[in-house]
Design a protein around this motif. Structure first.
Motif, PDB file in Angstrom:
ATOM      1  N   LEU A  10      -2.510  -7.260   5.074  1.00  0.00           N
ATOM      2  CA  LEU A  10      -3.858  -6.874   5.704  1.00  0.00           C
ATOM      3  C   LEU A  10      -3.949  -6.694   7.133  1.00  0.00           C
ATOM      4  O   LEU A  10      -3.693  -7.310   7.988  1.00  0.00           O
ATOM      5  N   LEU A  11      -4.372  -5.383   7.243  1.00  0.00           N
ATOM      6  CA  LEU A  11      -4.672  -4.932   8.717  1.00  0.00           C
ATOM      7  C   LEU A  11      -5.928  -4.785   8.861  1.00  0.00           C
ATOM      8  O   LEU A  11      -6.684  -4.099   8.639  1.00  0.00           O
ATOM      9  N   SER A  12      -6.711  -5.495   9.638  1.00  0.00           N
ATOM     10  CA  SER A  12      -8.341  -5.526   9.958  1.00  0.00           C
ATOM     11  C   SER A  12      -8.402  -4.844  11.423  1.00  0.00           C
ATOM     12  O   SER A  12      -7.667  -5.243  12.633  1.00  0.00           O
ATOM     13  N   VAL A  13      -9.153  -3.886  11.520  1.00  0.00           N
ATOM     14  CA  VAL A  13      -9.357  -3.059  12.909  1.00  0.00           C
ATOM     15  C   VAL A  13     -10.874  -2.892  13.200  1.00  0.00           C
ATOM     16  O   VAL A  13     -11.671  -2.800  12.374  1.00  0.00           O
ATOM     17  N   GLU A  14     -10.952  -2.819  14.703  1.00  0.00           N
ATOM     18  CA  GLU A  14     -12.340  -2.860  15.035  1.00  0.00           C
ATOM     19  C   GLU A  14     -12.784  -1.285  15.220  1.00  0.00           C
ATOM     20  O   GLU A  14     -12.850  -0.718  16.196  1.00  0.00           O
ATOM     21  N   VAL A  15     -12.882  -0.626  13.965  1.00  0.00           N
ATOM     22  CA  VAL A  15     -13.406   0.658  13.834  1.00  0.00           C
ATOM     23  C   VAL A  15     -14.575   0.597  12.650  1.00  0.00           C
ATOM     24  O   VAL A  15     -14.744  -0.217  11.911  1.00  0.00           O
ATOM     25  N   LEU A  16     -15.262   1.710  12.736  1.00  0.00           N
ATOM     26  CA  LEU A  16     -16.405   1.962  11.778  1.00  0.00           C
ATOM     27  C   LEU A  16     -15.894   2.007  10.295  1.00  0.00           C
ATOM     28  O   LEU A  16     -16.167   1.338   9.287  1.00  0.00           O
ATOM     29  N   GLY A  17     -14.683   2.717  10.408  1.00  0.00           N
ATOM     30  CA  GLY A  17     -13.909   2.861   8.857  1.00  0.00           C
ATOM     31  C   GLY A  17     -12.704   3.491   8.871  1.00  0.00           C
ATOM     32  O   GLY A  17     -12.335   4.127   9.854  1.00  0.00           O
ATOM     33  N   LEU A  43      -6.306  -1.940   4.069  1.00  0.00           N
ATOM     34  CA  LEU A  43      -6.727  -1.510   5.551  1.00  0.00           C
ATOM     35  C   LEU A  43      -8.268  -2.244   5.491  1.00  0.00           C
ATOM     36  O   LEU A  43      -9.097  -1.362   4.938  1.00  0.00           O
ATOM     37  N   GLY A  44      -8.542  -2.805   6.655  1.00  0.00           N
ATOM     38  CA  GLY A  44      -9.797  -3.278   6.551  1.00  0.00           C
ATOM     39  C   GLY A  44     -10.620  -2.797   7.780  1.00  0.00           C
ATOM     40  O   GLY A  44      -9.902  -2.831   9.180  1.00  0.00           O
ATOM     41  N   ALA A  45     -11.735  -2.601   7.880  1.00  0.00           N
ATOM     42  CA  ALA A  45     -12.342  -2.033   9.322  1.00  0.00           C
ATOM     43  C   ALA A  45     -13.730  -2.933   9.311  1.00  0.00           C
ATOM     44  O   ALA A  45     -14.220  -3.489   8.294  1.00  0.00           O
ATOM     45  N   THR A  46     -13.956  -3.433  10.632  1.00  0.00           N
ATOM     46  CA  THR A  46     -14.974  -4.328  10.954  1.00  0.00           C
ATOM     47  C   THR A  46     -16.494  -3.644  10.836  1.00  0.00           C
ATOM     48  O   THR A  46     -17.421  -4.125  10.659  1.00  0.00           O
ATOM     49  N   HIS A  47     -16.485  -2.260  10.816  1.00  0.00           N
ATOM     50  CA  HIS A  47     -17.568  -1.174  10.518  1.00  0.00           C
ATOM     51  C   HIS A  47     -18.462  -1.339  11.767  1.00  0.00           C
ATOM     52  O   HIS A  47     -19.879  -1.392  11.699  1.00  0.00           O
ATOM     53  N   THR A  48     -17.908  -1.358  12.744  1.00  0.00           N
ATOM     54  CA  THR A  48     -18.475  -1.222  14.167  1.00  0.00           C
ATOM     55  C   THR A  48     -18.989   0.177  14.300  1.00  0.00           C
ATOM     56  O   THR A  48     -18.043   1.043  14.369  1.00  0.00           O
ATOM     57  N   HIS A  49     -20.087   0.507  14.930  1.00  0.00           N
ATOM     58  CA  HIS A  49     -20.485   1.755  15.135  1.00  0.00           C
ATOM     59  C   HIS A  49     -20.375   2.289  16.811  1.00  0.00           C
ATOM     60  O   HIS A  49     -20.700   2.969  17.346  1.00  0.00           O
ATOM     61  N   CYS A  50     -19.568   1.146  17.438  1.00  0.00           N
ATOM     62  CA  CYS A  50     -19.226   1.119  18.926  1.00  0.00           C
ATOM     63  C   CYS A  50     -17.852   1.609  19.273  1.00  0.00           C
ATOM     64  O   CYS A  50     -17.403   1.272  20.300  1.00  0.00           O
ATOM     65  N   SER A  51     -17.089   1.878  18.315  1.00  0.00           N
ATOM     66  CA  SER A  51     -15.835   2.349  18.444  1.00  0.00           C
ATOM     67  C   SER A  51     -15.303   3.711  18.682  1.00  0.00           C
ATOM     68  O   SER A  51     -16.533   4.565  18.217  1.00  0.00           O
ATOM     69  N   VAL A  58     -20.814   8.956   8.837  1.00  0.00           N
ATOM     70  CA  VAL A  58     -21.648   9.579   9.760  1.00  0.00           C
ATOM     71  C   VAL A  58     -21.600   8.635  11.056  1.00  0.00           C
ATOM     72  O   VAL A  58     -22.051   7.467  11.009  1.00  0.00           O
ATOM     73  N   MET A  59     -21.487   9.196  12.097  1.00  0.00           N
ATOM     74  CA  MET A  59     -21.755   8.668  13.453  1.00  0.00           C
ATOM     75  C   MET A  59     -21.362   9.655  14.391  1.00  0.00           C
ATOM     76  O   MET A  59     -21.217  10.797  14.471  1.00  0.00           O
ATOM     77  N   PRO A  60     -21.965   9.356  16.020  1.00  0.00           N
ATOM     78  CA  PRO A  60     -21.930  10.230  16.920  1.00  0.00           C
ATOM     79  C   PRO A  60     -20.646  10.614  17.171  1.00  0.00           C
ATOM     80  O   PRO A  60     -19.481   9.970  17.012  1.00  0.00           O
TER      81      PRO A  60
END
Length: 152
Positions: A10-17, A43-51, A58-60
């Motif tokens: 399990l790889l968890s990463v601090e990204v939106l997805g 592959l897991g993502a924390t779902h942060t919109h700040c990465s 959908v993100m800037p």
């Protein structure tokens, strides 16, 4: 993580997805580097919109090809580091309730708009798995799941 004779990762990463179009190739790279079967890699993502943007969600901003290459290489390196430092662990679970999360779907005559809906359903549970090394008793990692996607 080894379960019997099978390994999982399990790889968890601090990204939106993760971009669905790239997940397969990233899992194959990790499998090649670690020996863990690609179908046993999560592959897991924390779902942060700040990465930085690494997926087609959908993100800037735009995806930067050089950054994406660097990011995926770091994912492979992290997976290799984890797979080469296996240790026996004891797993425990905790659950607490949060007050941060809020339902963001507010019903209106025309359908639904995005704004806080304090009367809407929400999941208040914050669940954490704690992994403690049997050899030392120290917690080596924890994994928390919470449905706290507040409207800012």
């Amino acid at each position: 993580m080894r379960m019997g004779t099978e390994q999982a990762l399990l790889l968890s990463v601090e990204v939106l997805g993760f971009d669905a179009a790239r997940v397969g190739s990233l899992k194959e790279r990790i499998a090649g580097a670690t020996g863990v079967c690609a179908s046993s890699i999560i592959l897991g993502a924390t779902h942060t919109h700040c990465s930085p943007r690494v997926c087609d969600m959908v993100m800037p901003g735009e995806r930067d090809a050089e950054y994406l290459k660097w990011f995926e290489s770091r994912c492979v390196e992290a997976a290799v580091a984890a797979s080469t430092s296996l240790t026996l662990v004891q797993i425990s679970h905790t659950r607490v309730a949060d007050r941060l999360g809020v339902n963001r779907r507010f019903p209106v005559d025309a359908g639904v708009i995005m704004r806080p809906n304090t009367r809407g359903p929400r999941d208040p549970d914050v669940d954490t798995l704690h992994f403690r090394a049997i050899s030392t008793g120290h917690e080596i990692v924890s994994l928390t799941s919470a449905a706290t996607h507040p409207t800012c």
